[in-house]
Design a protein around this motif. Structure first.
Motif, PDB file in Angstrom:
ATOM      1  N   THR A   1      20.092 -25.012  11.401  1.00 21.49           N
ATOM      2  CA  THR A   1      18.852 -25.766  11.268  1.00 21.49           C
ATOM      3  C   THR A   1      18.264 -25.494   9.890  1.00 21.49           C
ATOM      4  N   ASP A   2      17.152 -26.177   9.610  1.00 16.55           N
ATOM      5  CA  ASP A   2      16.458 -25.988   8.342  1.00 16.55           C
ATOM      6  C   ASP A   2      15.400 -24.900   8.417  1.00 16.55           C
ATOM      7  N   VAL A   3      15.508 -24.000   9.374  1.00 16.71           N
ATOM      8  CA  VAL A   3      14.505 -22.955   9.588  1.00 16.71           C
ATOM      9  C   VAL A   3      15.109 -21.606   9.229  1.00 16.71           C
ATOM     10  N   LEU A   4      14.388 -20.867   8.384  1.00 17.96           N
ATOM     11  CA  LEU A   4      14.767 -19.509   8.000  1.00 17.96           C
ATOM     12  C   LEU A   4      13.740 -18.558   8.598  1.00 17.96           C
ATOM     13  N   ASN A   5      14.203 -17.691   9.470  1.00 15.05           N
ATOM     14  CA  ASN A   5      13.328 -16.729  10.123  1.00 15.05           C
ATOM     15  C   ASN A   5      13.286 -15.453   9.298  1.00 15.05           C
ATOM     16  N   VAL A   6      12.084 -15.068   8.873  1.00 16.19           N
ATOM     17  CA  VAL A   6      11.868 -13.856   8.085  1.00 16.19           C
ATOM     18  C   VAL A   6      11.102 -12.866   8.952  1.00 16.19           C
ATOM     19  N   PHE A   7      11.646 -11.656   9.060  1.00 16.82           N
ATOM     20  CA  PHE A   7      11.031 -10.625   9.890  1.00 16.82           C
ATOM     21  C   PHE A   7      10.656  -9.442   9.007  1.00 16.82           C
TER      22      PHE A   7
ATOM     23  N   GLU B   1       2.289  -9.946  10.284  1.00 15.15           N
ATOM     24  CA  GLU B   1       1.770 -10.812   9.231  1.00 15.15           C
ATOM     25  C   GLU B   1       2.817 -11.136   8.167  1.00 15.15           C
ATOM     26  N   LEU B   2       3.954 -10.443   8.192  1.00 13.63           N
ATOM     27  CA  LEU B   2       5.035 -10.748   7.261  1.00 13.63           C
ATOM     28  C   LEU B   2       6.202 -11.441   7.942  1.00 13.63           C
ATOM     29  N   SER B   3       6.029 -11.797   9.193  1.00 13.69           N
ATOM     30  CA  SER B   3       7.082 -12.502   9.927  1.00 13.69           C
ATOM     31  C   SER B   3       6.732 -13.981   9.979  1.00 13.69           C
ATOM     32  N   HIS B   4       7.622 -14.800   9.428  1.00 19.31           N
ATOM     33  CA  HIS B   4       7.359 -16.234   9.332  1.00 19.31           C
ATOM     34  C   HIS B   4       8.636 -17.013   9.629  1.00 19.31           C
ATOM     35  N   SER B   5       8.435 -18.256   9.987  1.00 18.63           N
ATOM     36  CA  SER B   5       9.522 -19.231  10.083  1.00 18.63           C
ATOM     37  C   SER B   5       9.327 -20.228   8.956  1.00 18.63           C
ATOM     38  N   LEU B   6      10.213 -20.186   7.980  1.00 16.52           N
ATOM     39  CA  LEU B   6      10.060 -20.963   6.757  1.00 16.52           C
ATOM     40  C   LEU B   6      11.075 -22.103   6.734  1.00 16.52           C
ATOM     41  N   LYS B   7      10.686 -23.197   6.075  1.00 15.86           N
ATOM     42  CA  LYS B   7      11.594 -24.330   5.926  1.00 15.86           C
ATOM     43  C   LYS B   7      12.549 -24.048   4.773  1.00 15.86           C
TER      44      LYS B   7
ATOM     45  N   SER C   1      -6.061 -11.112   4.380  1.00 17.18           N
ATOM     46  CA  SER C   1      -4.707 -10.807   4.837  1.00 17.18           C
ATOM     47  C   SER C   1      -3.740 -10.875   3.656  1.00 17.18           C
ATOM     48  N   SER C   2      -2.525 -10.429   3.904  1.00 16.87           N
ATOM     49  CA  SER C   2      -1.490 -10.416   2.875  1.00 16.87           C
ATOM     50  C   SER C   2      -0.632 -11.676   2.983  1.00 16.87           C
ATOM     51  N   GLY C   3      -0.462 -12.327   1.861  1.00 17.01           N
ATOM     52  CA  GLY C   3       0.385 -13.512   1.809  1.00 17.01           C
ATOM     53  C   GLY C   3       1.719 -13.190   1.171  1.00 17.01           C
ATOM     54  N   LEU C   4       2.785 -13.661   1.774  1.00 21.43           N
ATOM     55  CA  LEU C   4       4.132 -13.360   1.313  1.00 21.43           C
ATOM     56  C   LEU C   4       4.680 -14.517   0.488  1.00 21.43           C
ATOM     57  N   SER C   5       5.198 -14.189  -0.691  1.00 17.37           N
ATOM     58  CA  SER C   5       5.959 -15.146  -1.501  1.00 17.37           C
ATOM     59  C   SER C   5       7.371 -14.609  -1.601  1.00 17.37           C
TER      60      SER C   5
ATOM     61  N   GLY D   1       0.827  -1.185   0.000  1.00 13.25           N
ATOM     62  CA  GLY D   1       0.000   0.000   0.000  1.00 13.25           C
ATOM     63  C   GLY D   1       0.869   1.246   0.000  1.00 13.25           C
ATOM     64  N   GLU D   2       0.631   2.126   0.973  1.00 16.80           N
ATOM     65  CA  GLU D   2       1.447   3.329   1.107  1.00 16.80           C
ATOM     66  C   GLU D   2       2.576   3.134   2.110  1.00 16.80           C
ATOM     67  N   GLN D   3       2.695   1.953   2.649  1.00 16.13           N
ATOM     68  CA  GLN D   3       3.715   1.670   3.660  1.00 16.13           C
ATOM     69  C   GLN D   3       4.887   0.935   3.022  1.00 16.13           C
ATOM     70  N   TRP D   4       6.106   1.325   3.428  1.00 15.70           N
ATOM     71  CA  TRP D   4       7.309   0.663   2.927  1.00 15.70           C
ATOM     72  C   TRP D   4       7.895  -0.198   4.044  1.00 15.70           C
ATOM     73  N   LEU D   5       8.162  -1.466   3.668  1.00 14.32           N
ATOM     74  CA  LEU D   5       8.553  -2.465   4.653  1.00 14.32           C
ATOM     75  C   LEU D   5       9.962  -2.954   4.394  1.00 14.32           C
ATOM     76  N   LEU D   6      10.584  -3.386   5.466  1.00 10.78           N
ATOM     77  CA  LEU D   6      11.909  -3.993   5.398  1.00 10.78           C
ATOM     78  C   LEU D   6      11.790  -5.461   5.764  1.00 10.78           C
ATOM     79  N   LEU D   7      12.248  -6.341   4.855  1.00  9.89           N
ATOM     80  CA  LEU D   7      12.278  -7.777   5.116  1.00  9.89           C
ATOM     81  C   LEU D   7      13.718  -8.194   5.384  1.00  9.89           C
ATOM     82  N   THR D   8      13.922  -8.893   6.476  1.00 12.90           N
ATOM     83  CA  THR D   8      15.239  -9.449   6.792  1.00 12.90           C
ATOM     84  C   THR D   8      15.097 -10.944   7.008  1.00 12.90           C
ATOM     85  N   ALA D   9      16.136 -11.676   6.654  1.00 14.46           N
ATOM     86  CA  ALA D   9      16.121 -13.136   6.794  1.00 14.46           C
ATOM     87  C   ALA D   9      17.407 -13.581   7.465  1.00 14.46           C
TER      88      ALA D   9
END
Length: 984
Positions: free
Chosen positions: A338-344, A356-362, A384-388, A324-332
């Motif tokens: 481990t096999d876990v990638l933390n996305v914030f 809603e954009l913070s996930h623990s991904l395999k 909601s917003s889904g992150l790819s 939208g009008e908001q600018w976000l920062l994604l860090t990984a």
């Protein structure tokens, strides 16, 4: 007679008179072969959202490939393979609407592709472009594309491809122009003069009102990392002081400094401050400064002033994206091993978290750390917003992660940079191992009977499982590349039935099923299934770097112990160079499972010396392990495993090695001796100087230790035998240079040197000829190709060495008492095409005729019998030569379509062909690797040791049963007749 009638008669004549037609039915394609297509390591990534074709990911890679990847399944939508080498290197890639614009080789090739179909829309070139000077692209609006080359800016219409205007840059001989940016209606070109100043040339979009100025910058160097923020500010990092320097492109007179030491970064320990521009032209002006290993500082520029936004320690990759009008920062960042990638996700300017954009991904650990992120947002059904999230991994992989925590698809692009290959036999099944254990035991008859009965029951049960598996899962063909769907299916199948996996990964009846162990450039090792091409296992060694040998990168792969020595486990070892320290590092693993070897540390064995040579001995220790002997720069030898030092000392008198110094052009041979401390050292025995001032060594080729020679000679027309010169220590050295008087006239030389004594066996020089040259050494012959400058054609030369009609030593060859100088027969042929790789087939006993395999630049792999490349082919075929099996000499070699072993499945940029024997003497296994992979089986002498598929079993069985019945009846009649005769 019209054209149609003539065509029908001509085709009928071919069918009538040509009774030897070879073909491949459509249903046979992919039965015993497979192909995988790749794009390579991604340098440039652009998203194209929506449309009829769905989401497309446009990539430009280090392997000179421009491609579109389907965002749903990871398959290649289209792919354009550009020129090999520097002439096809992609400097920049931009996407505008339905067009993809690329610039290669400093502006020699500017291309515009259709983003949907991949077709070439237009192409242009900038005169005077230098491949050593990278070019860059900027697109303004939807109709103007500007290209910055070595000495000029050229503007094109993106739709028509015509040149709009061209502008020569100021003093381009002293200033290196590398940056281009639009700011409103003005185009800026920024150049750097080493330790002097920064030049800024500006021009309006219509090519008028050119201005130029320079800004003093004595601290700047030509290799400084710089970026242009939103077309308004140039920001560079001073590597010496750790200060960011900022300059306004419009009216800046001096650079404004920003000291990053305010965020407590120790620049005394940092040697690579790097800049990464985040977001797009519409996002806030934010730049990430890499100040350490997985450590970043975010810097925002507002109103010409820079400020530090955030300090990010322990971050593997980051990205700025809009919602939208908001600018976000994604860090990984990866959780500890481990096999876990933390996305914030967080707000870019305020730093507040976005949950809603913070996930623990395999994210499997064999991908290493993600190096770049490309995230997109989509609306889910619940609003909601889904992150790819597309990640470019440390292992060159492309992985698309979804908010559900799983990978939608994975592309293992490391397989586009294979350096070493070995085909390892699968182990026998546990049942067969039990049957082998029956021999040599002292059991009584009853115990042996019970063992055999239980073994036969187990075999019956295994056969039932295999039959069930074949009926449940049909064979998969892999013509489109190795994608995650195929690998996911194989992993699910392995999880369903572990016993079935054990049965599957066992040696088949003819040893055709193998594990292909490949070592890739980024340090990732794969175990591929030879039947399907699916990776059985994969392991990533982040610290494993490559050696540089002559003209290519090298990782050494040794099979120290095969699966033939049950219960000992097989062992493979890869030898490379540590990426940080530069010292050698060695990893040992199980080739069937990929797990670390029990006798070696899992983190690798680091060596504290420089390696100049490494060989694996043919002798085995008491554990059936081949020791690896490493020679360091001080001419000392080291043995791995160290327990085999006594074995090496035992054979030290017959151990010889050689080294090649490319810089001096000197080849030195060493013998292995024991010093006063009983340590193994190298004693120089001989040297060969190839005269580096005139020519350079480009290839050193030895014979393969796996090769077997069945016939010691050839039978001539007078029934005498011409014995082959079978020197196992023969080294083929190729040197290339230019004539001193004629710079445009190239030449190359071939030296055949005895690796034990240094004796020059043969030498020849080809004038007015140049490479690229592929050379292959096998048995008593050598084949190489070259470009004939005088005739302007590709030629293929063959050398064959013979002892004569008398063999000097029929038992074993020794270099200390060699036979007389060999008789060298040579011939050259015209080859119809350019060759990128050359190899020959290898079989179990060496009985089968040899077949030469040529990887062509056009994408085909041509297989020709060695008979056609025989230097003894006579111009006039006599009766004696016909009886010997020779064919008449023709200057041009054929290129029949039915000898293309990959038929219509083109494979590009092949730089290696690996062949291995199967259990059948008639069959050789072939893997072609480069940008693509292709695997198949070839039968140079046809399949003479196996019944054909169309063999009429019913007819033969009927005849056999009939003959048995007739024999029984005849015997009964003969007995009755004899009895009646006796009564008479």
């Amino acid at each position: 007679m019209n054209t149609l009638d003539f065509s029908i008669i001509f085709q009928f004549a071919i069918l009538l008179f040509d009774r030897n037609i070879q073909c491949l039915y459509e249903d046979q394609a992919g039965t015993f072969d497979w192909r995988q297509q790749y794009v390579g390591r991604a340098q440039f990534v652009e998203y194209i959202q929506g449309g009829q074709s769905g989401t497309r990911i446009i990539v430009g890679t280090e392997q000179n490939v421009v491609a579109a990847i389907n965002g749903k399944n990871g398959q290649i939508g289209w792919r354009q393979v550009l020129e090999k080498g520097p002439s096809g290197h992609i400097n920049d890639l931009k996407v505008s609407g339905n067009y993809v614009v690329t610039v290669s080789a400093g502006g020699e090739h500017i291309r515009c592709f259709n983003a949907i179909s991949g077709s070439l829309h237009w192409e242009s070139s900038i005169p005077g472009a230098l491949p050593s000077h990278p070019a860059t692209i900027q697109i303004h609006g939807s109709d103007l594309v500007a290209v910055l080359s070595y000495d000029r800016i050229v503007a094109y219409n993106i739709e028509a491809g015509n040149e709009l205007w061209s502008l020569a840059l100021t003093d381009s001989t002293k200033v290196k122009y590398s940056y281009l940016a639009f700011s409103e209606e003005v185009l800026y070109a920024v150049g750097i003069s080493d330790r002097s100043h920064v030049s800024l040339d500006s021009v309006r979009l219509d090519g008028t009102e050119k201005t130029s100025r320079s800004v003093a910058a004595v601290w700047i160097a030509s290799d400084n990392k710089c970026s242009i923020l939103k077309g308004s500010h140039l920001i560079c990092v001073d590597k010496n002081s750790g200060i960011l320097q900022i300059l306004s492109l419009a009216n800046g007179v001096n650079f404004a400094p920003l000291v990053l030491q305010d965020v407590k970064v120790d620049y005394n320990k940092v040697s690579f401050p790097n800049l990464q521009l985040l977001g797009d032209p519409h996002s806030p002006a934010v730049i990430a400064v890499e100040v350490g290993d997985q450590e970043y500082v975010l810097v925002a520029v507002e109103n010409g002033m820079a400020r530090v936004v955030k300090h990010l320690p322990k971050v593997a990759a980051l990205q700025v994206m809009g919602m939208g009008e908001q600018w976000l920062l994604l860090t990984a960042r990866r959780s500890d091993n481990t096999d876990v990638l933390n996305v914030f996700g967080s707000d870019l300017l305020t730093g507040s978290p976005v949950h809603e954009l913070s996930h623990s991904l395999k994210y499997p650990i064999h991908h290493g750390n993600p190096q770049r992120l490309y995230g997109t947002l989509s609306k889910l059904r619940d609003g909601s917003s889904g992150l790819s999230l597309l990640t470019c991994g440390e292992d060159h992989s492309l992985v698309l992660l979804t908010h559900s925590g799983k990978a939608l698809w994975t592309r293992e692009e490391a397989l586009a940079s294979i350096l070493s290959v070995e085909m390892v036999d699968l182990p026998v099944s546990q049942i067969m191992a039990k049957m082998e254990d029956e021999f040599g035991t002292n059991d009584n008859i009853l115990q042996m009977f019970l063992k055999r009965f239980s073994t036969q029951l187990s075999q019956l049960w295994t056969f039932a499982l295999q039959l069930k598996h074949r009926l449940r899962i049909p064979r998969q063909h892999h013509a489109g590349g190795s994608i995650s769907e195929t690998e996911r299916m194989s992993e699910e199948d392995s999880d369903d039935d572990e016993g079935l996996d054990e049965t599957y990964l066992t040696r088949d009846e003819f040893n055709l099923h193998k594990i292909i162990v490949v070592v890739t450039g980024p340090g990732k090792v794969f175990g591929l299934d030879s039947n399907t091409g699916v990776s059985i296992w994969k392991t990533f060694y982040p610290s494993l770097g490559t050696f540089h040998r002559i003209d290519r990168d090298v990782l050494l792969l040794f099979v120290q112990r095969t699966t033939a020595h049950f219960p000992h486990q097989p062992v493979c070892t890869v030898l490379g160079k540590d990426k940080v320290s530069g010292l050698p590092i060695m990893f040992s693993f199980h080739p069937i499972t990929g797990l670390p070897s029990e006798s070696a540390p899992s983190e690798g064995r680091r060596l504290n010396y420089k390696i100049v040579n490494a060989v694996m001995l043919t002798q085995m220790d008491e554990h059936f392990l081949h020791p690896i002997v490493v020679m360091d720069s001080e001419k000392k030898f080291h043995v791995y495993p160290q327990s085999d030092v006594d074995l090496v000392k035992q054979f030290s008198a017959s151990l010889f090695v050689f080294t090649t110094d490319i810089e001096t052009g000197i080849i030195t041979g060493y013998g292995v001796e024991l010093d006063k401390k009983q340590q193994l050292i190298g004693n120089p025995l001989w040297t060969v100087d190839t005269n580096r001032n005139l020519q350079a060594i480009t290839k050193v080729v030895t014979k393969r230790a796996l090769e077997h020679v069945h016939s010691q000679g050839i039978v001539l027309e007078d029934r005498s035998v011409q014995y082959k010169y079978l020197n196992p220590n023969l080294i083929a050295v190729l040197t290339e240079g230019e004539e001193a008087q004629q710079k445009a006239s190239a030449f190359f030389s071939v030296y055949l040197i005895d690796g034990v004594t240094g004796n020059l066996v043969f030498h020849c020089t080809h004038k007015k000829s140049k490479g690229p040259i592929q050379l292959m050494h096998s048995e008593n012959w050598i084949v190489y190709n070259y470009w004939n400058q005088k005739q302007r054609r590709m030629e293929l030369a063959v050398l064959e060495l013979y002892e004569g009609t008398r063999q000097s030593n029929a038992t074993a060859f020794t270099s200390f008492h060699p036979p007389p100088p060999p008789i060298v027969m040579r011939q050259a042929y015209i080859f119809p095409g350019h060759i990128s790789a050359l190899a020959t087939t290898i079989t179990e006993k060496g009985i089968t005729s040899k077949q030469l395999l040529f990887a062509l630049e056009t994408g085909g792999v041509l297989g020709l019998p060695k008979l056609l490349i025989d230097p003894r082919r006579p111009e006039v075929l006599s009766q004696e030569a016909r009886e010997e099996g020779l064919v008449p000499y023709l200057p041009e070699l054929p290129r029949p379509a039915d000898h293309i072993i990959n038929y219509h499945q083109s494979v590009f940029n092949i730089h290696g062909i690996h062949t291995a024997p199967a259990g059948l003497e008639s069959t050789s296994l072939v893997l072609c690797y480069g940008l693509d992979l292709f695997y198949t089986r070839v039968m140079p002498s046809k399949m003479f040791d196996v019944l054909k598929e169309d063999f009429d079993y019913f007819f033969i069985s009927s005849v056999l049963i009939g003959m048995i019945v007739v024999s029984v009846i005849t015997q009964r009649l003969a007995v009755r007749k004899a009895l009646n005769r006796a009564w008479k």
